[in-house]
Design an enzyme around this catalytic site. Structure first.
Site, PDB file in Angstrom:
ATOM      1  CB  SER A   1      -0.911   0.036   1.226  1.00  0.00           C
ATOM      2  OG  SER A   1      -2.141  -0.522   0.909  1.00  0.00           O
TER       3      SER A   1
ATOM      4  CE  LYS B   1      -3.629   0.689  -1.491  1.00  0.00           C
ATOM      5  NZ  LYS B   1      -4.447   0.196  -0.361  1.00  0.00           N
TER       6      LYS B   1
ATOM      7  CE1 TYR C   1      -4.375  -1.044  -4.958  1.00  0.00           C
ATOM      8  CE2 TYR C   1      -4.915  -3.384  -5.039  1.00  0.00           C
ATOM      9  CZ  TYR C   1      -4.680  -2.241  -4.316  1.00  0.00           C
ATOM     10  OH  TYR C   1      -4.734  -2.279  -2.946  1.00  0.00           O
TER      11      TYR C   1
ATOM     12  CE1 TYR D   1      -3.527  -0.838   5.265  1.00  0.00           C
ATOM     13  CE2 TYR D   1      -1.811  -1.006   6.923  1.00  0.00           C
ATOM     14  CZ  TYR D   1      -2.260  -1.191   5.628  1.00  0.00           C
ATOM     15  OH  TYR D   1      -1.416  -1.720   4.704  1.00  0.00           O
TER      16      TYR D   1
ATOM     17  CB  VAL E   1      -0.357  -5.955   4.058  1.00  0.00           C
ATOM     18  CG1 VAL E   1      -1.678  -5.374   4.478  1.00  0.00           C
ATOM     19  CG2 VAL E   1      -0.285  -6.126   2.557  1.00  0.00           C
TER      20      VAL E   1
END
Ligand code: GLU
Length: 303
Positions: A63, A66, A188, A239, A257
């Protein structure tokens, strides 16, 4: 200040925590990484780099990618992405679908999976290959030409990516994807499977500590855009524990993660940590402890 000594001491202090928590296994190939790894790197805005532990060992950034896809889209499109994705903490897990129907296919923020899929979709429209664009940015800013996608991780995620596929189809039904769902998902998964070390990642994220100025001295983002990316990291980057992370660390940060966390001290440096064992919210347990210790010892926090 002895930054190298501080980093070494922190790595020694938090490494025993790697036995606690859990390595993510919902993407099976991530589950094979040893919990014992721990590394930390500080890349100063002016170029000096300090590191200790497993700071030069590549890991799956997941992530954290991102942040770079969002930065790229903002660099091309300025603010237009915000009509398709909001910028509020979701208060739900990163892969939750529960709000999407009430919000008519508009994800709460660009760092939960649904939001990141929309950003990747836009980047795909703008560049023709979103994962390659993210990879290119990371190679340029880190100065490491060998930063690349781990094809095994990408394939493992694609094979088990039913939830991301469901979210993408759901958003497509609301007209919030511009490209075919399969293509968005492939880009992605590939961007999440980019593999880098703490050193690469700290160097690559340094532009966020330098008001958006790239490694070559040219403006990649405007100071205002850089501020905004950092702000979204602070409110939505860790998160469902962004409040707890802000309380303990006091910096904008983005976790993945794979166990990495990237944090920015605006005007000063980028700090990265990697410890694959995660807490119940999905943030690296030893990594969060290390960043907390770092801001306490150095006083380098935004607060
Ligand atoms: N590729 C992962 C997923 O979509 C990213 C999750 C994360 O690092 O938060 O589930």
């Amino acid at each position: 200040m002895d930054i190298q000594g501080t980093v070494e001491e922190i790595v020694a202090l938090v490494s025993p925590l790697s036995g606690e928590g859990k390595v993510a296994s919902y993407i099976p190939s991530l589950g094979k990484v040893s919990a014992d790894n721990f590394g930390m790197c500080v890349a100063m805005a002016d170029g000096a780099v300090y590191g200790a532990g497993d700071w030069q060992k590549p890991f799956s950034i997941q992530s954290i990618s991102k942040v770079f896809s969002l930065a790229l889209v903002m660099s091309y499109d300025y603010d237009s992405i915000w009509t398709r994705v909001s910028r509020e903490p979701s208060g739900t897990p990163f892969n939750s679908m529960v709000q999407l129907e009430a919000d008519k296919g508009i994800p709460r923020n660009p760092f939960i999976n649904a939001g990141a899929l929309v950003v990747t979709d836009r980047l795909l429209s703008l560049t023709g290959d979103a994962a390659a664009a993210v990879g290119g940015l990371l190679r340029k800013e880190s100065g490491n030409p060998s930063v690349d996608i781990d094809a095994v991780v990408a394939a493992s995620e694609a094979e088990h990516g039913h939830r991301n596929a469901a979210m993408a189809h759901f958003m497509a039904s609301y007209g919030n994807l511009e490209n075919p769902v399969e293509l968005v998902l492939e880009n992605y998964f590939n961007q999440c499977a980019l593999e880098m070390s703490c050193e690469d990642l700290a160097k690559a994220s340094r532009f966020l500590s330098r008001d958006g100025v790239s490694v070559d001295g040219a403006p990649f983002l405007s100071p205002n855009q850089s501020k905004r990316v950092n702000t979204v990291m602070l409110t939505c980057g860790t998160y469902d524990a962004a409040g707890e992370f802000a309380y303990r660390v006091g910096l904008p940060g983005k976790s993945g993660v794979g166990g990495g966390i990237m944090a920015i001290v605006p005007g000063r440096c980028a700090v990265t940590v990697w410890g694959p064992s995660l807490d119940t919210n999905g943030n690296s347990l030893a990594g969060t402890a290390a960043l907390s210790e770092f801001t306490t010892r150095t006083g380098w926090s935004i607060f």
